[in-house]
Design a protein around this motif. Structure first.
Motif, mmCIF file in Angstrom:
data_model
loop_
_atom_site.group_PDB
_atom_site.id
_atom_site.type_symbol
_atom_site.label_atom_id
_atom_site.label_comp_id
_atom_site.label_asym_id
_atom_site.label_seq_id
_atom_site.Cartn_x
_atom_site.Cartn_y
_atom_site.Cartn_z
ATOM 1 N N ILE A 1 0.908 -1.171 -0.073
ATOM 2 C CA ILE A 1 -0.062 0.141 -0.165
ATOM 3 C C ILE A 1 0.845 1.306 -0.061
ATOM 4 N N CYS A 2 0.120 2.271 -0.437
ATOM 5 C CA CYS A 2 0.862 3.688 -0.453
ATOM 6 C C CYS A 2 0.280 4.576 0.734
ATOM 7 N N PRO A 3 1.244 5.595 1.208
ATOM 8 C CA PRO A 3 0.626 6.414 2.034
ATOM 9 C C PRO A 3 -0.605 7.041 1.558
ATOM 10 N N THR A 4 -1.260 7.855 2.624
ATOM 11 C CA THR A 4 -2.415 8.528 1.951
ATOM 12 C C THR A 4 -1.930 9.652 1.264
ATOM 13 N N VAL A 5 -2.974 10.011 0.283
ATOM 14 C CA VAL A 5 -2.665 11.164 -0.789
ATOM 15 C C VAL A 5 -1.929 12.302 -0.101
ATOM 16 N N ASP A 6 -2.572 12.830 0.987
ATOM 17 C CA ASP A 6 -2.025 14.136 1.661
ATOM 18 C C ASP A 6 -0.563 13.796 2.379
ATOM 19 N N GLU A 7 -0.296 12.633 2.647
ATOM 20 C CA GLU A 7 1.006 12.139 3.268
ATOM 21 C C GLU A 7 1.957 12.366 2.164
ATOM 22 N N THR A 8 1.643 11.834 1.230
ATOM 23 C CA THR A 8 2.490 11.582 -0.213
ATOM 24 C C THR A 8 2.956 12.748 -0.612
ATOM 25 N N ILE A 9 1.739 13.845 -0.844
ATOM 26 C CA ILE A 9 2.045 15.254 -1.304
ATOM 27 C C ILE A 9 3.011 15.837 -0.199
ATOM 28 N N GLY B 1 2.215 13.230 -12.697
ATOM 29 C CA GLY B 1 1.196 14.282 -12.624
ATOM 30 C C GLY B 1 0.911 14.327 -11.176
ATOM 31 N N ASN B 2 -0.245 14.924 -10.807
ATOM 32 C CA ASN B 2 -0.591 15.201 -9.336
ATOM 33 C C ASN B 2 -2.134 15.233 -9.379
ATOM 34 N N PHE B 3 -2.460 15.154 -8.124
ATOM 35 C CA PHE B 3 -3.953 15.025 -7.984
ATOM 36 C C PHE B 3 -4.431 16.476 -7.854
ATOM 37 N N LEU B 4 -5.765 16.598 -8.159
ATOM 38 C CA LEU B 4 -6.445 17.694 -8.253
ATOM 39 C C LEU B 4 -6.248 18.466 -6.940
ATOM 40 N N GLN B 5 -6.247 19.844 -7.031
ATOM 41 C CA GLN B 5 -6.277 20.564 -5.773
ATOM 42 C C GLN B 5 -7.519 20.267 -4.635
ATOM 43 N N SER B 6 -8.529 19.977 -5.363
ATOM 44 C CA SER B 6 -9.727 19.742 -4.411
ATOM 45 C C SER B 6 -9.627 18.514 -3.531
ATOM 46 N N ASP B 7 -8.764 17.280 -4.157
ATOM 47 C CA ASP B 7 -8.782 16.215 -3.905
ATOM 48 C C ASP B 7 -7.878 16.084 -2.760
ATOM 49 N N LEU B 8 -6.838 17.133 -2.687
ATOM 50 C CA LEU B 8 -5.908 16.929 -1.690
ATOM 51 C C LEU B 8 -6.345 17.068 0.027
ATOM 52 N N LYS B 9 -7.825 17.807 -0.080
ATOM 53 C CA LYS B 9 -8.474 17.826 1.319
ATOM 54 C C LYS B 9 -8.917 16.702 1.797
ATOM 55 N N LYS B 10 -8.978 15.580 0.967
ATOM 56 C CA LYS B 10 -9.413 14.419 1.313
ATOM 57 C C LYS B 10 -8.630 13.693 2.249
ATOM 58 N N GLN B 11 -8.334 14.170 3.432
ATOM 59 C CA GLN B 11 -7.406 13.415 4.241
ATOM 60 C C GLN B 11 -7.262 12.086 4.330
ATOM 61 N N ASN B 12 -8.195 11.404 4.428
ATOM 62 C CA ASN B 12 -8.217 10.128 4.853
ATOM 63 C C ASN B 12 -8.392 9.258 3.690
ATOM 64 N N GLU B 13 -8.313 9.790 2.405
ATOM 65 C CA GLU B 13 -8.659 8.806 1.310
ATOM 66 C C GLU B 13 -7.295 8.374 1.115
ATOM 67 N N GLU B 14 -7.465 7.049 0.824
ATOM 68 C CA GLU B 14 -6.247 6.144 0.557
ATOM 69 C C GLU B 14 -6.175 5.589 -0.853
ATOM 70 N N PHE B 15 -5.124 5.287 -1.647
ATOM 71 C CA PHE B 15 -5.101 4.445 -2.648
ATOM 72 C C PHE B 15 -3.974 3.470 -2.561
ATOM 73 N N LYS B 16 -4.099 2.353 -3.020
ATOM 74 C CA LYS B 16 -3.107 1.253 -2.781
ATOM 75 C C LYS B 16 -3.066 0.546 -4.192
ATOM 76 N N ILE B 17 -1.722 -0.347 -3.931
ATOM 77 C CA ILE B 17 -1.459 -1.168 -5.209
ATOM 78 C C ILE B 17 -2.598 -2.276 -5.008
ATOM 79 N N GLY B 18 -3.071 -2.344 -6.391
ATOM 80 C CA GLY B 18 -4.223 -3.213 -6.396
ATOM 81 C C GLY B 18 -5.610 -2.428 -6.698
ATOM 82 N N ASP B 19 -5.491 -1.351 -6.556
ATOM 83 C CA ASP B 19 -6.769 -0.558 -6.703
ATOM 84 C C ASP B 19 -7.200 -0.446 -8.159
ATOM 85 N N HIS B 20 -8.451 -0.420 -8.286
ATOM 86 C CA HIS B 20 -8.983 -0.447 -9.757
ATOM 87 C C HIS B 20 -9.232 0.899 -10.278
#
Length: 880
Positions: A560-568, A626-645
């Motif tokens: 798994i990867c860190p959360t979007v916010d943590e990654t950025i 690239g990078n995530f949309l600025q509006s998505d950076l506020k989604k602190q708890n949203e995670e994405f991981k290896i294997g996600d569709h």
């Protein structure tokens, strides 16, 4: 060139004479297999290797069938025959320095061959060869010897007794059937791959009836190999072990020049009707004594010069006609310059090589028609290279002699006219002093001598020895491979190293490679292009040049990867101006390749949207930056991981403009070649707003009239709305195509080669290309040049546009033309004062200068400036 010579033919008891030329001998070989034995004729491949980076030139008849041997695709027919053009000037098979000193070595030669891809094997192959030589060609059996593989204990390979018994059953005396080891009688394609034992037929040119078995394979010039028959029945694995193949194949090769010399009763290949016409051309053009055939008492070097120049002219003409250019082959350029040296020093005449190209085309053009078709191009390149070399000699001679006065060892440097030698030597001296270099020449210094100063590896080695430094050419080759990777995927050294490490980590963890075939799955519905959205899953993530892989727990297989916010938040640096790289198992995105800019688009992961600004591909992994949309950076708890569709899509308008300009680049390339005859594309870049095309025209600068003609022809094709077709071929199918434009030095895959074709009566384009293209030329709307300038004596850069960008440029240009026409009318009707004229004229000129930003067609700019200059003369005359 069709002279018929007396040929001595040998039978078992008597000898007689028949009239037979080299051309007839070649045709009889091909007809024997084609007509008598039902083989399919496959024409020779170009001498430029298309799929193999391990050789500089095609050096054997089997090269074009490598893909079959490696099981990449099926054979073209069960039984095949051909005459293959071969060049041996480097690597394992290097005859360059021997040419001229003996009777049978050549840089260029023809290899006659027959192949079986499962139709027949050892017994038939041996019988066919023996019957052709002894019955059809009438060679006396008493003068022939055969060899077979004697086995190898270390590799646990047994002697090929089956082959031995076949020869004995044919009637070859036991004492003339000889076993030899791996070096002589075991053929291998490379370090690994298909391989097998071979059997060779040797001929005694002295025609003695005594047994010379002990002298076979001893390097004697009067007892030589004539035909090699390879039985491909094993495969060598990467670990070195050899195992049997499920499919057994036959690959044979016989030197045509040696066969002709034998059948024409000549002791030397140079005495045959293959070379004699070339000697006559040299003698007539240079007005020198005729060729005498001297070897050991050739005091003035005239006969040796005849042989070298005739041999090299064949190699040079064939290589150039097949699309090789000196700029991409230091070896070819060196041979051209060596030929020019011999012309001047031995024959006291310039231009002999150019004259010989006619004779070579006449001699070989009937079997290799590309020599006639490309002769003008060949001669243009030869003339340019000779003139360039002579100029270099004049400018370099004085400077080099001066520096040699202070360092006499430099006289040992072979290529003292290399353009960058003086500056390169000064750099080397500076590096030795400042970097305190001792014992070993560093790889980065060697690479700069090669890349920046253009020095050949041999020259670098000579300079290193003069400075008492060890030069390891392998380190230079490593740097060159890195350069190719950087060029191919378009990133900097700091990034390519990190990416290579990332790829190794992906491979180590068995991360699946990306299927990007969907980038070609688009359709035109009559109004617009429809591009698919592809459902895939995340298989890897790269942040700041580092792979982000962390297990959920030690026992889990899921990364798994860190959360979007943590990654950025953890991003402290950018990679190519992008934050994150996402690797998918499937994608619709086009990565940077073939000069075409990558797609832009988006990846939707759950409720997140990732904006794609750049796409790169390395070793089969497509990385979406690239990078995530600025509006998505506020989604602190949203995670994405290896294997996600996820769902990946592209911006249609951006891709369409790239497709338009890539198709426009093909039309430009074809038109330049049609009008200028000799053009070598050096590089092209495809952007959504324009295309940039760099090329070498070998000393010819196109005129404004030629540029106008190019625009006219291309726009005719656009107005005709000609179909743009794409076919996917394997390497053998590609070789069977006529007039395909290939990039010199480019290594193409064995299969899935895309060929894009536009066929119009005024212009034909057929080019191997991995890019994306429109379906019809009408979609291009309009073509025009935006800019054009020279980069040296023969290198030029063109910027052009199609589509809406070209249409807007055309309108801007017409607006300028209208203003000039209005000015002319005022000047002629109102007798406009000169100062008033100059004021308006300067305003228009300023507008033209500013127009670089608003894109006025280059041709219109030049026409407007010329028109203003002519009107200025008219205005001046009216004031007198």
């Amino acid at each position: 060139m069709n002279s018929i010579l007396l040929v001595r033919t040998y039978s078992s008891n008597t000898s007689c004479t028949i009239r037979k030329s080299a051309k007839i001998i070649r045709n009889e070989f091909l007809d024997y297999f084609r007509k008598d034995l039902g083989h399919t004729f496959i024409r020779s491949s170009p001498v430029v290797p298309l799929n193999d980076h391990t050789v500089a030139f095609v050096n054997a008849g089997m090269c074009q069938f490598k893909g079959v041997f490696l099981n990449y695709y099926d054979h073209p027919a069960m039984k095949v025959t051909n005459s293959q053009k071969c060049i041996r000037v480097s690597g394992k098979h290097n005859d360059l320095n021997v040419v001229g000193n003996d009777t049978y070595h050549h840089t260029f030669f023809e290899m006659l061959g027959n192949w079986s891809f499962g139709s027949y094997f050892k017994e038939e192959a041996c019988h066919y060869a023996w019957d052709l030589l002894t019955k059809h060609y009438g060679i006396n059996k008493e003068f022939l010897y055969v060899t077979y593989f004697g086995g190898d204990e270390k590799l646990e390979l047994k002697p090929d007794l089956e082959c031995k018994d076949i020869w004995l059953s044919i009637g070859v005396p036991k004492e003339k059937v000889l076993p030899f080891g791996l070096q002589e009688n075991f053929w291998e394609m490379g370090i690994s791959g298909p391989c097998g034992p071979c059997t060779e037929i040797h001929v005694d040119h002295t025609k003695q009836f005594t047994n010379r078995s002990m002298q076979v394979n001893k390097g004697l010039t009067n007892l030589t190999e004539l035909w090699n028959i390879v039985f491909i029945q094993y495969v060598r694995l990467a670990d070195g072990t050899i195992t049997p193949l499920s499919k057994q194949q036959v690959d044979t090769g016989m030197g045509f020049e040696r066969l002709v010399a034998l059948l024409q009763g000549k002791d030397s290949n140079y005495d045959t009707d293959i070379f004699q016409p070339l000697f006559k051309t040299i003698q007539k053009y240079a007005k020198v004594p005729e060729y005498k055939g001297k070897f050991y008492n050739d005091i003035d070097g005239l006969d040796s010069g005849y042989r070298i120049l005739a041999d090299h002219s064949r190699m040079i003409t064939v290589a150039l006609a097949d699309g090789m250019v000196p700029e991409k082959s230091n070896k070819l350029r060196r041979i051209i310059r060596k030929s020019v040296d011999i012309s001047e020093k031995v024959f006291k005449k310039q231009g002999i090589l150019l004259e010989l190209s006619y004779a070579v085309a006449e001699s070989l053009g009937d079997v290799y028609p590309e020599l006639h078709e490309n002769l003008k191009m060949v001669q243009k390149i030869i003339g340019f290279e000779e003139e360039l070399y002579i100029k270099l000699q004049r400018t370099s001679d004085k400077q080099w002699k001066k520096i040699c006065e202070t360092r006499s060892q430099l006289k040992l440097v072979t290529d003292w006219v290399a353009p960058g030698l003086l500056d390169g030597y000064n750099y080397l001296q500076h590096a030795i002093y400042n970097l305190n270099i001792t014992n070993v020449l560093p790889g980065n210094v060697a690479f700069k001598l090669y890349d920046t100063y253009g020095l050949h590896a041999k020259t670098i080695d000579e300079l290193a020895k003069i400075e008492s430094l060890y030069f390891d050419e392998a380190t230079l080759q490593t740097e060159l491979e890195n350069l190719k990777n950087r060029s191919r995927i378009g990133i900097l050294q700091s990034s390519v190293t990190a990416l290579e490490e990332s790829v190794k980590l992906f491979e180590k963890n068995d991360v699946p490679k990306t299927d990007d075939s969907f980038k070609y799955e688009y359709v035109f519905d009559g109004n617009s292009y429809q591009f698919p959205k592809v459902e895939g899953k995340i298989v890897g993530v790269i942040v700041n040049e580092n792979v982000i892989l962390s297990k959920a727990n030690e026992s889990a297989n899921e990364y798994i990867c860190p959360t979007v916010d943590e990654t950025i938040a953890n991003c402290s640096a950018k990679l190519n101006k992008n934050y994150i790289g996402i690797v998918l198992d499937k994608t619709v995105c086009y990565s940077v390749e073939g000069g075409q800019t990558s797609d832009k688009g988006s990846i939707c992961i759950k409720d997140l949207t990732f904006s794609i600004t750049d796409v790169r591909k390395i070793n089969g992994y497509v990385i979406h930056y690239g990078n995530f949309l600025q509006s998505d950076l506020k989604k602190q708890n949203e995670e994405f991981k290896i294997g996600d569709h996820c769902v990946v899509s592209i911006i249609p308008e951006f891709r369409i403009e790239l497709m338009q300009h890539h198709t426009g680049a093909h039309l430009l390339n074809a038109c330049l070649k049609q009008i200028m005859k000799a053009v070598y594309p050096r590089n092209s870049r495809i952007f959504p707003h324009s295309l940039k095309f760099l090329y070498n025209s070998f000393g010819e600068k196109p005129s404004l009239e030629q540029l106008q003609e190019i625009e006219k022809v291309i726009n005719n094709v656009i107005r005709a709305n000609v179909p743009v077709t794409t076919r996917v071929l394997n390497a053998l199918e590609l070789l069977a195509e006529d007039f395909v434009t290939l990039t010199p030095g480019e290594i193409y895959p064995y299969k899935d080669i895309r060929v894009v074709e536009i066929d119009f009566h005024d212009l034909k384009s057929k080019e191997a290309c991995c890019g994306t293209h429109v379906s019809k030329t009408g979609i291009l709307e309009y073509f025009c040049f935006l800019d054009y300038f020279s980069k040296g004596a023969s290198n030029f850069k063109i910027e052009a546009a199609v589509g809406s960008h070209a249409t807007l440029a055309k309108l801007a240009g017409e607006k300028l033309q209208s203003k000039i026409l209005d000015l002319e009318n005022k000047l002629r009707s109102e007798k406009l004062a000169y100062q008033a004229f100059r004021s308006i004229s300067n305003e228009i000129k300023d507008e033209i200068k500013v127009s670089k930003e608003v894109s006025v067609p280059y041709v219109i700019e030049e026409e407007c400036l010329m028109k203003l200059n002519n009107l200025d003369k008219l205005a001046r005359s009216q004031t007198k």
